[in-house]
Design a protein around this motif. Sequence first.
Motif, mmCIF file in Angstrom:
data_model
loop_
_atom_site.group_PDB
_atom_site.id
_atom_site.type_symbol
_atom_site.label_atom_id
_atom_site.label_comp_id
_atom_site.label_asym_id
_atom_site.label_seq_id
_atom_site.Cartn_x
_atom_site.Cartn_y
_atom_site.Cartn_z
ATOM 1 N N ALA A 193 0.874 -1.187 0.000
ATOM 2 C CA ALA A 193 0.000 0.000 0.000
ATOM 3 C C ALA A 193 0.901 1.223 0.000
ATOM 4 O O ALA A 193 1.861 1.304 0.786
ATOM 5 C CB ALA A 193 -0.891 -0.011 1.230
ATOM 6 N N THR A 194 0.594 2.195 -0.919
ATOM 7 C CA THR A 194 1.399 3.407 -1.016
ATOM 8 C C THR A 194 0.494 4.612 -0.846
ATOM 9 O O THR A 194 -0.557 4.716 -1.494
ATOM 10 C CB THR A 194 2.111 3.482 -2.378
ATOM 11 N N TYR A 195 0.922 5.520 0.057
ATOM 12 C CA TYR A 195 0.168 6.743 0.284
ATOM 13 C C TYR A 195 1.169 7.897 0.298
ATOM 14 O O TYR A 195 2.078 7.936 1.170
ATOM 15 C CB TYR A 195 -0.606 6.695 1.601
ATOM 16 N N LEU A 196 0.989 8.799 -0.673
ATOM 17 C CA LEU A 196 1.983 9.849 -0.869
ATOM 18 C C LEU A 196 3.337 9.196 -1.051
ATOM 19 O O LEU A 196 3.525 8.371 -1.943
ATOM 20 C CB LEU A 196 1.946 10.836 0.295
ATOM 21 N N ASN A 197 4.311 9.518 -0.181
ATOM 22 C CA ASN A 197 5.620 8.897 -0.308
ATOM 23 C C ASN A 197 5.822 7.748 0.679
ATOM 24 O O ASN A 197 6.919 7.180 0.782
ATOM 25 C CB ASN A 197 6.716 9.952 -0.077
ATOM 26 N N ALA A 198 4.782 7.397 1.488
ATOM 27 C CA ALA A 198 4.893 6.334 2.493
ATOM 28 C C ALA A 198 4.423 5.014 1.901
ATOM 29 O O ALA A 198 3.435 4.963 1.159
ATOM 30 C CB ALA A 198 4.078 6.690 3.724
ATOM 31 N N VAL A 199 5.149 3.903 2.278
ATOM 32 C CA VAL A 199 4.854 2.565 1.748
ATOM 33 C C VAL A 199 4.738 1.587 2.926
ATOM 34 O O VAL A 199 5.501 1.650 3.879
ATOM 35 C CB VAL A 199 5.960 2.101 0.780
ATOM 36 N N ALA A 200 3.791 0.610 2.821
ATOM 37 C CA ALA A 200 3.641 -0.472 3.799
ATOM 38 C C ALA A 200 3.382 -1.768 3.050
ATOM 39 O O ALA A 200 2.689 -1.769 2.029
ATOM 40 C CB ALA A 200 2.504 -0.173 4.765
ATOM 41 N N THR A 201 3.991 -2.896 3.566
ATOM 42 C CA THR A 201 3.825 -4.199 2.906
ATOM 43 C C THR A 201 3.340 -5.224 3.906
ATOM 44 O O THR A 201 3.584 -5.120 5.122
ATOM 45 C CB THR A 201 5.153 -4.671 2.295
ATOM 46 N N LEU A 202 2.673 -6.282 3.401
ATOM 47 C CA LEU A 202 2.123 -7.336 4.249
ATOM 48 C C LEU A 202 2.082 -8.632 3.461
ATOM 49 O O LEU A 202 1.673 -8.636 2.292
ATOM 50 C CB LEU A 202 0.705 -6.972 4.720
#
Length: 741
Positions: free
Chosen positions: A103-112
């Motif tokens: 998931a990418t929001y603006l310049n922030a990224v998270a993975t699962l």
Amino acid sequence: MTVYRKMTKMLLILILVTAAAFPVNVFAATGDTNSIDFDSSAKVELTVGQTPKQLKVYANIEGSSSKKDVTAASTWVSSNTNAVRVVNGLLTPVDTGTAMITATYLNAVATLEVSVTHPFKDLTLERRSDGNYKLGDSEETLLVTAKATGGQSATSVKDVSADADWSSSNTGVLTIDEGQITLVGEGTATITAKYKGLTATFKAKVELPYSAIVLKQDNVAVKELELLVGDDPVVLKAMTKATENSEEKPVSDQAEWTSSSESVATVEAGIITVVGSGKAVITAKYLGVSKSVDVYVRAPYEAVLLTPSEDQTLFLGESLTVKAEMRNAVNSRQNQSSGATWTSDNLLAATVTKDAAAATVTGKAVGSAVIKAESFGVSKTLKVTVLPTITELVLDKSELEAYTADSVSLPKVSGTKLDGTKLDISQEIKWTSANEEIAEIKDNKLSAVKAGTVTLTGKIKKGNVSSGASPIREKTVELKVTVQNKVLVLIGPEDALGLVIGEEQGLPSVNAVLENGDEVDVTSTITWEITGTNAVLKQTANGKVIKGLTKGSATLKGTYSNKTISIPVTIEQKVVKLVVEPGTVDLNLKASKAIKVTGYFANGKSANFSGAMNWESSNTAVATVKGTTVKAVAEGTATMTGSYQGIAATVKVNVVPKLTKLTVNETKLVLAAGASQSVVATALYDTGKTAIVTGSVVWTSSKPAVAKVNASGTITAVGKGTASIKGKWNNKTVTVTVNVK
């Protein structure tokens, strides 16, 4: 131009280095996004065919403690769309496989990570037997495998033994862990495996491999053993039989051997070793089958006797010889001093050594030790107390008084130690009496027998010291004992003692009633004391007297032997005159009257002494007196006599019957003028007696002109008419009516 280009290039490099060294959030302004996180960081497991699962992602905003839901605003990507697809965080399982969801929001990224498997539809248990087991079966035989259908594909089969949850319905029969069964005992149990909501079970039966265990000694089956302390070890063999007709198999080495009391006997691999007397149960257990035998261990001797047998006291450096003898019959005594095991539980205080004939106990330091002799399973102990060196004996009192039949504690005896301090050694003193007819020693107390004086001698008990005896053992103390007869009661005057101010008076007489019933006059030997300052005791040539000082009261206390008597004392002015009222008392039968006595002092004042006269009657058959009251008993006269301060007073008492009625022989007369007639008056008393009292009656006429009467009761008619003649005596009256014609 070239210079500007170089500066621009350097500036760009500097910005890139700074960006690398300091992340963007360091320079973030309030309201910027620092990072994003999923609502859960745990790996997601999905099953083909299940309802899609929604993921949510939240942004951490600079300057705020709350998180912002950015699920819809984020860009979502699945690394393996063949396994799982994602749209706005909604996960849809497709087929078996693994994918990374980003998931990418603006310049922030998270993975699962997300994994997808097919659902498990069946769970089966595979075992290497039909469910019937015997204790002792191999581990391979006791292995159970749990297999589940599904997972990788709809038809694949997976070994899930390590991941399944295993349980036994009866852990007393068997337990199971990761498919491995452990047999515990005979019986049945249901084994259950659970995995991914699936359950599989089977029923197991556990049997014993042997029908019984037999314990044998020298190839003979035994149920109990009789042993003695000191016997050599006994060997038991454990034999098993699968069936009644099968051959026996030795299992002594494989069996588990136990003793119910290892202080009596121990056992190892069937070898029984005797420890002490008593009972122990020896048990052999093998593969769920057990067998026991009772072992009775007795001492070859009944008792150990120690000489001396009572507890002992030693001074430092003294030694004591102790002998141990064994008894196994009524008249049998065998010296076992050399064969016994001697011990001291406090070697610092006392040591013990033995030789062929006896053991020697030596006092080494102040304290106590228990000396024990043990042989053939029986033992005996005695306590040894070690005292410090004593140079002198000190008695806390040299004289003692006691009364006959009393039991009195003996005085304290102290010993002077080398440093000058005292040590109570009363318990170590033995007392003897020079005359046991006066006093004797019973149970460490003085027992008084009869009146007299006797000397008691105290000496440290001799004990059984064999060497190094302390000189203090030869020293003695003496106690003088006076025994007096025990008094039950002291008898003195019943009334208070009266004193006159300034006058002396002898002390009252007192008798003592002794325990044996004798009564003795102790007036000359009683010890007197007086309380208060109104009177004083005074010694004169004729003996001790009491003297009144001032008006008031005091208490005279006399002590003789073990009893005390108290006598109240009244001190008052000198009385010079007594006035008694009345001086003569006339009483009817059973009547009573109080006598009042007024006393006049030398100073002119007076007081009522009615109750202090101690009246006595000269004739108690006529009249008695109690306190101030005289009571009539019978007709007659009596004289009451009393005194106070030596002044006598008397009262005469006349007791007469009570007049109850006065009668006349004629109550109506008819006379002619000039005629006369005498009447007779009779008195009737409460005793029933009567008396002619005509001459004592006072006669009067109501009309002397009609009729007159003289003192002798003669009535003379004077003139025509009617008159009443009245007679009166002692408040009683009679009337005679006279009619003159």
